[in-house]
Design a protein around this motif. Structure first.
Motif, PDB file in Angstrom:
ATOM      1  N   UNK A   1       0.823  -1.068  -0.049  1.00 36.55           N
ATOM      2  CA  UNK A   1      -0.037   0.188  -0.031  1.00 36.55           C
ATOM      3  C   UNK A   1       1.003   1.187  -0.036  1.00 36.55           C
ATOM      4  N   UNK A   2       0.320   2.181  -0.865  1.00 33.48           N
ATOM      5  CA  UNK A   2       1.072   3.620  -0.802  1.00 33.48           C
ATOM      6  C   UNK A   2       0.690   4.175   0.649  1.00 33.48           C
ATOM      7  N   UNK A   3       1.589   5.342   1.031  1.00 32.98           N
ATOM      8  CA  UNK A   3       1.057   6.045   2.159  1.00 32.98           C
ATOM      9  C   UNK A   3       0.109   6.641   2.275  1.00 32.98           C
ATOM     10  N   UNK A   4      -0.537   7.137   3.349  1.00 33.98           N
ATOM     11  CA  UNK A   4      -1.532   7.876   3.615  1.00 33.98           C
ATOM     12  C   UNK A   4      -1.624   9.160   2.936  1.00 33.98           C
ATOM     13  N   UNK A   5      -0.363   9.690   2.895  1.00 28.37           N
ATOM     14  CA  UNK A   5      -0.303  11.155   1.961  1.00 28.37           C
ATOM     15  C   UNK A   5      -0.098  10.997   0.510  1.00 28.37           C
ATOM     16  N   UNK A   6       0.278   9.820   0.138  1.00 31.74           N
ATOM     17  CA  UNK A   6       0.396   9.613  -1.161  1.00 31.74           C
ATOM     18  C   UNK A   6      -1.245   9.405  -1.904  1.00 31.74           C
ATOM     19  N   UNK A   7      -1.732   8.610  -0.868  1.00 31.70           N
ATOM     20  CA  UNK A   7      -3.080   8.147  -1.353  1.00 31.70           C
ATOM     21  C   UNK A   7      -3.922   9.580  -1.234  1.00 31.70           C
ATOM     22  N   UNK A   8      -3.792  10.345  -0.556  1.00 29.36           N
ATOM     23  CA  UNK A   8      -4.602  11.668  -0.218  1.00 29.36           C
ATOM     24  C   UNK A   8      -4.173  12.523  -1.700  1.00 29.36           C
ATOM     25  N   UNK A   9      -2.893  12.454  -1.964  1.00 30.55           N
ATOM     26  CA  UNK A   9      -2.784  13.248  -3.436  1.00 30.55           C
ATOM     27  C   UNK A   9      -3.183  12.476  -4.601  1.00 30.55           C
ATOM     28  N   UNK A  10      -3.113  11.175  -4.644  1.00 30.54           N
ATOM     29  CA  UNK A  10      -3.532  10.375  -5.548  1.00 30.54           C
ATOM     30  C   UNK A  10      -2.403   9.475  -6.327  1.00 30.54           C
TER      31      UNK A  10
END
Length: 414
Positions: free
Chosen positions: A388-397
């Motif tokens: 899984x990508x990080x929460x920050x990266x998921x927020x960015x997309x």
């Protein structure tokens, strides 16, 4: 004259097989458009990348190792070493000597089978969308298409244990669709839901897709491609019996999809007070998956009913997965998994040669093997590179993080 007739039949069946395979390949575009429409705009480029990449990897892995496993001696065929598919084909003399029992080119068979493998992997793509690392997904693609799918496929279509047990699955409700869904389920259990999908008090938050016209186009493309998926599985068309069977398969495939649409539309209206387009689209696909295990035996009316039951099932299944907090952005677990189970069992309604024991054995062996094998691979990937990508990266997309570009840059406020 007889020689010419046999050779003409061989040429016709080979051509039909290749065209059917091309139709199934076009389903890759359908999955791509469907998933691109049902994910958020910030995840579109990555889903497009995954789909064209997984198709390409599937083709190469099936050529290198998968086809040999599935249509040779199973995994034991690899003991002496990898046996590459090189397309040793039939000669005219062999075809004539067979009296017409050799229907089509070996290379055509490989082409038709390889696009089925890609279909199974496409199912996984939508389930894990928006939060999985691209390269972890592609690494799993290598294993599923090269080993997991061919091993269980050998058990049924290659002459293995399930064929001995009487498991009946004409075009792959279980072998293709259920397999893809179970592999995806193993991954998504480790991956977890998208950020914001489920609230702290258990509420389910909608994360609407960015482009419903695109999702609808994808559904129509899949509907069209399914005629090759099911119709090509008749394997030949050069005699009256086969031609009539193909016509029956096309008709039943179409009507099952139509039944799924109507049933899902009515069910969503009764459940939500309004018609939910995403449920309608998944109703069409659930109807198609449900009829795939046996589109040749049912009457047109029964095929419509089988599809309609799939359309009802898929609505409640999607809601059920959300209640247990399994996040499936495109509904693929329900469409291909739950409706796939229904399709395998629905064979009993019209095929007198099928048995309940054989069908249940197929579901148990396929589901158990694919889940455990997939879970092991997902766990290894999680330990080695992370899923899984990080929460920050998921927020960015995932688009900007994994691909460095956006699908709709004109509509993004920066």
């Amino acid at each position: 004259m007889e020689t010419q007739v046999i050779e003409l039949g061989y040429a016709l069946d080979t051509f039909y097989f290749l065209i059917a395979g091309a139709f199934v390949m076009w389903m890759a575009a359908g999955f791509t458009m469907l998933e691109a429409g049902l994910v958020r705009s910030k995840s579109t480029v990555e889903i497009l990348t995954k789909n064209i990449a997984l198709f390409s990897i599937a083709c190469v892995m099936y050529m290198v190792v998968g086809y040999n496993i599935m249509y040779s001696d199973g995994i034991s065929s690899l003991i002496p070493g990898l046996s590459f598919f090189i397309g040793g084909d039939n000669s005219a003399a062999d075809v004539v000597a067979s009296g017409g029992d050799i229907y089509y080119s070996n290379m055509a068979d490989f082409f038709f089978q390889v696009v089925f493998v890609a279909t199974a992997m496409s199912i996984v793509s939508g389930v894990v969308a928006e939060r999985m690392k691209l390269w972890a997904f592609l690494a799993f693609t290598v294993v599923l298409t090269g080993l997991i799918y061919p091993i269980q496929g050998y058990w049924s279509w290659g002459g293995g244990i399930l064929s001995d047990l009487g498991y009946s699955d004409y075009a792959g409700s279980g072998i293709v669709h259920f397999t893809g869904a179970v592999a995806a389920l193993a991954g998504v259990l480790l991956l977890g839901p998208r950020k914001g999908k489920f609230g702290p008090n258990g509420q389910v938050n909608a994360l609407p897709g960015a482009n419903l016209p695109l999702a609808t186009l994808g559904t129509f493309i899949l509907w069209l491609g399914w005629f090759g998926f099911n119709g090509g599985s008749e394997l030949k068309v050069s005699d009256v019996g086969s031609a009539n069977a193909v016509a029956q398969v096309f008709t039943n495939t179409n009507l099952a999809a139509a039944g799924g649409v109507i049933a899902a539309m009515i069910t969503s209206r009764l459940a939500f007070g309004k018609v939910d387009l995403t449920m309608v689209l998944n109703g069409a696909l659930a109807g198609l998956v449900a009829i795939t295990a046996d589109p040749a035996s049912p009457s047109a009316l029964l095929a419509t009913l089988i599809g309609a039951i799939g359309g009802v099932i898929v609505v409640f299944s999607i809601l059920g997965f959300e209640k247990i907090k399994i996040d499936d952005p495109v509904g693929a677990l329900s469409v291909h998994g739950v409706a796939g189970i229904w399709g395998v069992l629905a064979v009993l309604l019209s095929n007198d040669e099928a048995t309940l024991g054989g069908q249940l054995a197929g579901l148990a062996l396929i589901g158990g093997f694919v889940f455990v094998a997939s879970l092991v691979i997902w766990l290894i990937l999680k330990a080695v590179m992370g899923l899984r990508i990080s929460e920050e990266d998921e927020q960015e997309g995932v688009d900007s993080v994994e691909c460095g570009m956006e699908a709709y840059p004109e509509f993004t406020n920066k």
